[in-house]
Design a protein around this motif. Sequence first.
Motif, PDB file in Angstrom:
ATOM      1  N   ASP A 294      66.213  11.548  35.113  1.00  0.00           N
ATOM      2  CA  ASP A 294      66.026  12.302  36.358  1.00  0.00           C
ATOM      3  C   ASP A 294      65.656  13.752  36.075  1.00  0.00           C
ATOM      4  O   ASP A 294      64.857  14.354  36.800  1.00  0.00           O
ATOM      5  CB  ASP A 294      67.307  12.239  37.195  1.00  0.00           C
ATOM      6  CG  ASP A 294      67.616  10.820  37.653  1.00  0.00           C
ATOM      7  OD1 ASP A 294      66.675   9.994  37.657  1.00  0.00           O
ATOM      8  OD2 ASP A 294      68.790  10.545  37.965  1.00  0.00           O
ATOM      9  N   PHE A 295      66.235  14.310  35.041  1.00  0.00           N
ATOM     10  CA  PHE A 295      65.909  15.695  34.685  1.00  0.00           C
ATOM     11  C   PHE A 295      64.468  15.800  34.218  1.00  0.00           C
ATOM     12  O   PHE A 295      63.740  16.727  34.601  1.00  0.00           O
ATOM     13  CB  PHE A 295      66.878  16.177  33.608  1.00  0.00           C
ATOM     14  CG  PHE A 295      66.488  17.507  33.011  1.00  0.00           C
ATOM     15  CD1 PHE A 295      66.618  18.691  33.745  1.00  0.00           C
ATOM     16  CD2 PHE A 295      65.982  17.582  31.725  1.00  0.00           C
ATOM     17  CE1 PHE A 295      66.255  19.906  33.196  1.00  0.00           C
ATOM     18  CE2 PHE A 295      65.612  18.796  31.175  1.00  0.00           C
ATOM     19  CZ  PHE A 295      65.754  19.968  31.905  1.00  0.00           C
ATOM     20  N   LEU A 296      63.997  14.851  33.396  1.00  0.00           N
ATOM     21  CA  LEU A 296      62.614  14.899  32.909  1.00  0.00           C
ATOM     22  C   LEU A 296      61.612  14.636  34.016  1.00  0.00           C
ATOM     23  O   LEU A 296      60.479  15.126  33.960  1.00  0.00           O
ATOM     24  CB  LEU A 296      62.426  13.877  31.786  1.00  0.00           C
ATOM     25  CG  LEU A 296      63.244  14.136  30.507  1.00  0.00           C
ATOM     26  CD1 LEU A 296      62.992  13.038  29.494  1.00  0.00           C
ATOM     27  CD2 LEU A 296      62.912  15.500  29.907  1.00  0.00           C
ATOM     28  N   ASP A 297      62.012  13.858  35.037  1.00  0.00           N
ATOM     29  CA  ASP A 297      61.092  13.575  36.149  1.00  0.00           C
ATOM     30  C   ASP A 297      60.745  14.828  36.933  1.00  0.00           C
ATOM     31  O   ASP A 297      59.756  14.841  37.674  1.00  0.00           O
ATOM     32  CB  ASP A 297      61.702  12.532  37.081  1.00  0.00           C
ATOM     33  CG  ASP A 297      61.709  11.144  36.450  1.00  0.00           C
ATOM     34  OD1 ASP A 297      60.948  10.933  35.485  1.00  0.00           O
ATOM     35  OD2 ASP A 297      62.508  10.286  36.898  1.00  0.00           O
ATOM     36  N   THR A 298      61.530  15.887  36.799  1.00  0.00           N
ATOM     37  CA  THR A 298      61.235  17.153  37.487  1.00  0.00           C
ATOM     38  C   THR A 298      60.195  17.985  36.746  1.00  0.00           C
ATOM     39  O   THR A 298      59.861  19.081  37.196  1.00  0.00           O
ATOM     40  CB  THR A 298      62.513  17.965  37.672  1.00  0.00           C
ATOM     41  OG1 THR A 298      63.059  18.271  36.378  1.00  0.00           O
ATOM     42  CG2 THR A 298      63.547  17.178  38.482  1.00  0.00           C
ATOM     43  N   HIS A 299      59.694  17.480  35.574  1.00  0.00           N
ATOM     44  CA  HIS A 299      58.738  18.227  34.747  1.00  0.00           C
ATOM     45  C   HIS A 299      59.280  19.635  34.464  1.00  0.00           C
ATOM     46  O   HIS A 299      58.688  20.646  34.892  1.00  0.00           O
ATOM     47  CB  HIS A 299      57.362  18.297  35.435  1.00  0.00           C
ATOM     48  CG  HIS A 299      56.739  16.961  35.657  1.00  0.00           C
ATOM     49  ND1 HIS A 299      56.016  16.287  34.703  1.00  0.00           N
ATOM     50  CD2 HIS A 299      56.765  16.131  36.748  1.00  0.00           C
ATOM     51  CE1 HIS A 299      55.600  15.125  35.180  1.00  0.00           C
ATOM     52  NE2 HIS A 299      56.043  15.002  36.426  1.00  0.00           N
TER      53      HIS A 299
ATOM     54  N   ALA B 261      56.090  14.478  23.530  1.00  0.00           N
ATOM     55  CA  ALA B 261      56.079  15.199  24.798  1.00  0.00           C
ATOM     56  C   ALA B 261      54.869  16.119  24.818  1.00  0.00           C
ATOM     57  O   ALA B 261      54.490  16.684  23.788  1.00  0.00           O
ATOM     58  CB  ALA B 261      57.357  15.993  24.996  1.00  0.00           C
ATOM     59  N   VAL B 262      54.231  16.248  26.000  1.00  0.00           N
ATOM     60  CA  VAL B 262      53.057  17.090  26.176  1.00  0.00           C
ATOM     61  C   VAL B 262      53.422  18.225  27.120  1.00  0.00           C
ATOM     62  O   VAL B 262      53.979  17.986  28.205  1.00  0.00           O
ATOM     63  CB  VAL B 262      51.871  16.284  26.742  1.00  0.00           C
ATOM     64  CG1 VAL B 262      50.673  17.196  26.968  1.00  0.00           C
ATOM     65  CG2 VAL B 262      51.489  15.146  25.790  1.00  0.00           C
TER      66      VAL B 262
ATOM     67  N   GLN C 170      54.520  17.865  30.823  1.00  0.00           N
ATOM     68  CA  GLN C 170      53.628  16.995  31.566  1.00  0.00           C
ATOM     69  C   GLN C 170      53.906  15.516  31.314  1.00  0.00           C
ATOM     70  O   GLN C 170      54.019  14.731  32.244  1.00  0.00           O
ATOM     71  CB  GLN C 170      52.165  17.301  31.184  1.00  0.00           C
ATOM     72  CG  GLN C 170      51.733  18.725  31.465  1.00  0.00           C
ATOM     73  CD  GLN C 170      51.714  19.050  32.948  1.00  0.00           C
ATOM     74  OE1 GLN C 170      51.419  18.183  33.768  1.00  0.00           O
ATOM     75  NE2 GLN C 170      52.047  20.280  33.292  1.00  0.00           N
ATOM     76  N   LEU C 171      53.975  15.131  30.050  1.00  0.00           N
ATOM     77  CA  LEU C 171      54.183  13.738  29.677  1.00  0.00           C
ATOM     78  C   LEU C 171      55.273  13.638  28.628  1.00  0.00           C
ATOM     79  O   LEU C 171      55.520  14.592  27.869  1.00  0.00           O
ATOM     80  CB  LEU C 171      52.887  13.122  29.122  1.00  0.00           C
ATOM     81  CG  LEU C 171      51.679  13.054  30.053  1.00  0.00           C
ATOM     82  CD1 LEU C 171      50.450  12.602  29.280  1.00  0.00           C
ATOM     83  CD2 LEU C 171      51.940  12.107  31.214  1.00  0.00           C
ATOM     84  N   TRP C 172      55.915  12.447  28.543  1.00  0.00           N
ATOM     85  CA  TRP C 172      56.928  12.183  27.523  1.00  0.00           C
ATOM     86  C   TRP C 172      57.118  10.677  27.440  1.00  0.00           C
ATOM     87  O   TRP C 172      56.743   9.937  28.342  1.00  0.00           O
ATOM     88  CB  TRP C 172      58.236  12.890  27.860  1.00  0.00           C
ATOM     89  CG  TRP C 172      58.870  12.373  29.129  1.00  0.00           C
ATOM     90  CD1 TRP C 172      59.772  11.377  29.263  1.00  0.00           C
ATOM     91  CD2 TRP C 172      58.580  12.833  30.452  1.00  0.00           C
ATOM     92  NE1 TRP C 172      60.089  11.176  30.568  1.00  0.00           N
ATOM     93  CE2 TRP C 172      59.368  12.062  31.332  1.00  0.00           C
ATOM     94  CE3 TRP C 172      57.739  13.807  30.985  1.00  0.00           C
ATOM     95  CZ2 TRP C 172      59.341  12.242  32.696  1.00  0.00           C
ATOM     96  CZ3 TRP C 172      57.708  13.979  32.345  1.00  0.00           C
ATOM     97  CH2 TRP C 172      58.508  13.212  33.190  1.00  0.00           C
ATOM     98  N   ASN C 173      57.696  10.217  26.356  1.00  0.00           N
ATOM     99  CA  ASN C 173      58.030   8.806  26.227  1.00  0.00           C
ATOM    100  C   ASN C 173      59.549   8.624  26.286  1.00  0.00           C
ATOM    101  O   ASN C 173      60.319   9.590  26.273  1.00  0.00           O
ATOM    102  CB  ASN C 173      57.450   8.208  24.949  1.00  0.00           C
ATOM    103  CG  ASN C 173      57.990   8.866  23.696  1.00  0.00           C
ATOM    104  OD1 ASN C 173      58.704   9.863  23.770  1.00  0.00           O
ATOM    105  ND2 ASN C 173      57.659   8.315  22.537  1.00  0.00           N
TER     106      ASN C 173
END
Length: 784
Positions: free
Chosen positions: A462-467, A438-439, A447-450
């Motif tokens: 869905d939670f991670l898509d909110t940054h 994760a960045v 910002q970014l994650w895998n």
Amino acid sequence: MDQDRIVPVLLGLLLASWTIAAAWTIVAARLRQRRADAIQRSGRRLARMVEESPALPLLVRTDGRIEASPRLAQWLGLDSVPQFLSELDSGSKGLRSEALAELTQAVLRTQKTAAPFRMVATPRGSDRSLALRGHLADPQVSPGGAALVWVFDFSDSESELVTLRQEAAQARGDFTALVSLIEAAPMPMWFRRADGTLRLVNSAYVGALGGESAAQVVDSGVELVETVDGLSAAQVALQAAVKGTPIERLVSVTIDNQRRAYRVHDLPLGTEGIAGYAVDVEDLEEMARAFRAFREAQRSMLDQLSAGVAQFDAKRRLTFANRPFQSLFKLSPTSMIDPPAFERLLDAARDMGRVPEVRDFPAWRRERAAWFAANETQEEAWPLADGTHLRIVAQPVPDGGLLLIAEDRTEQLRLSAVRDTLLRTRTATFDSLFESVAVFAPDGRMQLWNRRFATDWGLATDFLDTHPHIEALLGKISPRLRDPNQAKTVGDVVRAATLDRAQTSGRIALADGRVLEFAGVPLPDGNGLLTVLDITASQNAEAALRERNSALEEADAIKTRFLANMSYELRTPLTSIGGFAELLQAGVGGELSEAGGDYVKAIIDSAERLGEQIETILDLSQSEAGLLPLASEDIELMPLVRAVVEERSLRITRAGLSLDLQGSNLMGSIKGDRRRLVRAIGHLVDNAIAATPQGGRILVQVAREKQGGRSVAQIVVSDNGPGMDRESLARALDGLKIGVDGATVERRQGLGLPLARQLIQAHGGTLRLLSEPGQGTAAIVELP
């Protein structure tokens, strides 16, 4: 008689006279006929000349009868010539009544007084103008005192006179207007005589010199323009008159105590004189200087741009192209001396491969030429055949020209493609990592994650898509930890990587028993990278490895003790057997029969072979366990190999083989364990003896060669036996191996070659086997 002769003579003379008279009469008649014909032809010619002449005669007799040409009737609009003068007015045709009355009075006066007259008349319904000139006719023409009137058609002359009068009137008006215009002109204007002296000046001329009046300036001969290069204004004007061409020059004139630039024109007007005028171009010159400076600055600036810029005028001709444009379109310096038109430039660019490949190039060129008349900016992408990508921008300018901008976007597109590839590669790499990645930005927002990051922490996509912010992320993570208070450790690692630019790490246990190891790494762009690795399996494996390591250490100790015990337990009974057999052979226990002696000898031979096998097994076992002790002594190479060969000479002879030993005593020496090297080389010779059929040949060759700057001893043992295939050759150096069950031992090949390889490798050397079916086998030993 005489009288008879005279009569015939007289008759002859009379006849001759009559003949001569008749001939003369005939000749005279013919002459008169010819003269009459000539007179008649002359009369017809004169009549025709009178008929075709521009003036037609009208003969008016005293009784009012008239004679005239039918052509005159046509001029008057009559069908035929009337008999009397009064009939020249038919009411709708002929002369007007007023003109006829005037003509009648003039004719009567001429007939009475012989006074000539002139008058002008216009027939009814005609634009023809007729001039009538009358006088008393010659008596030879008409002896009765008739009047002869000559009628002239001067319609064209009259029209010309009218036109000339109109033109003269217009010229006088134009002259007056021109004089007024010259007088009112804001620029100085003047007129010189043929000798160059001033004749006329306008008010602007007088005002520029500060004179009192035009007459005063002309009388004093004050010149507006000073002497330049030794020539006065009058002299320059005279040069213009001599050459017959206008002279234009740019001079400086002092007006109102200020030097200003004037463009002075001297215009020769034939023999009348020379006209001149001066135009104030100071503002234009200043603007031209400013424009030239601006243009030079602009072009210098355009030359510094990376994009190519070209300017075309209203005639579609290239006026400027900066260096990048010349480079992009491969324009030669000679082409810039005579700049091409827009269409020619496209043709040259096509020849150089600098325009796109199109099916109908003329139509494509016409479409691009329409850019000059476009109302808005045109933009196109030109992919060239060599892989270059040009961005073309065509900007029409108000003067009818065109500004063409060419930008090489090849590198930009390549970098964009590389960037897209890198982004896709990064995404694919992130998603395929075994680690969770994760960045985080410096403000703490993700910002970014895998995908594995969401899986390891049990987070919803869905939670991670909110940054989310790191605090919100820690709020989701803490319930899944064995100790929720450890969530703060993850936040500290992220803050250290983003704000402190420091690399830190940590380990955390989850409530489900998994163990995660994480680390924060500062990135060059100011962000921070959080890597998370599930080390649950490695932790379990580490524990298992610790247990197994302990077991291996114990097994190694057991193996060491086993080898020591086996060496003692095997060698001691074998030594005893060999010793007792030798005692029996020596007769210590009494005399033996012949069969008993053979048995004892067989026991001794078997004991020796068993001893060798035991030594081989022990050396091989110790070598594989890393416990093989090696002595280090100087060994002469050739005597060592010769001793090994001589020891087996009896076996070679019994097998019906021949052995060839090649080498020299100058091969030098090597360091190593003599006993074990003898055993290794002996195993190679034994294998060659066993593999070679009767009548075969064995070659043992000893040599030295340079490898990598050092001398290497090489021993080659080859035979001409049946050889081995690839699979047999691959298994030839295999020895004893642990079975698949991990407990049993497999024997795939004899122990000689594996032991030889182990011993040679223990001395830092190598053993290679080369073999082909039907070609024999060669064993190559290389020792340092």
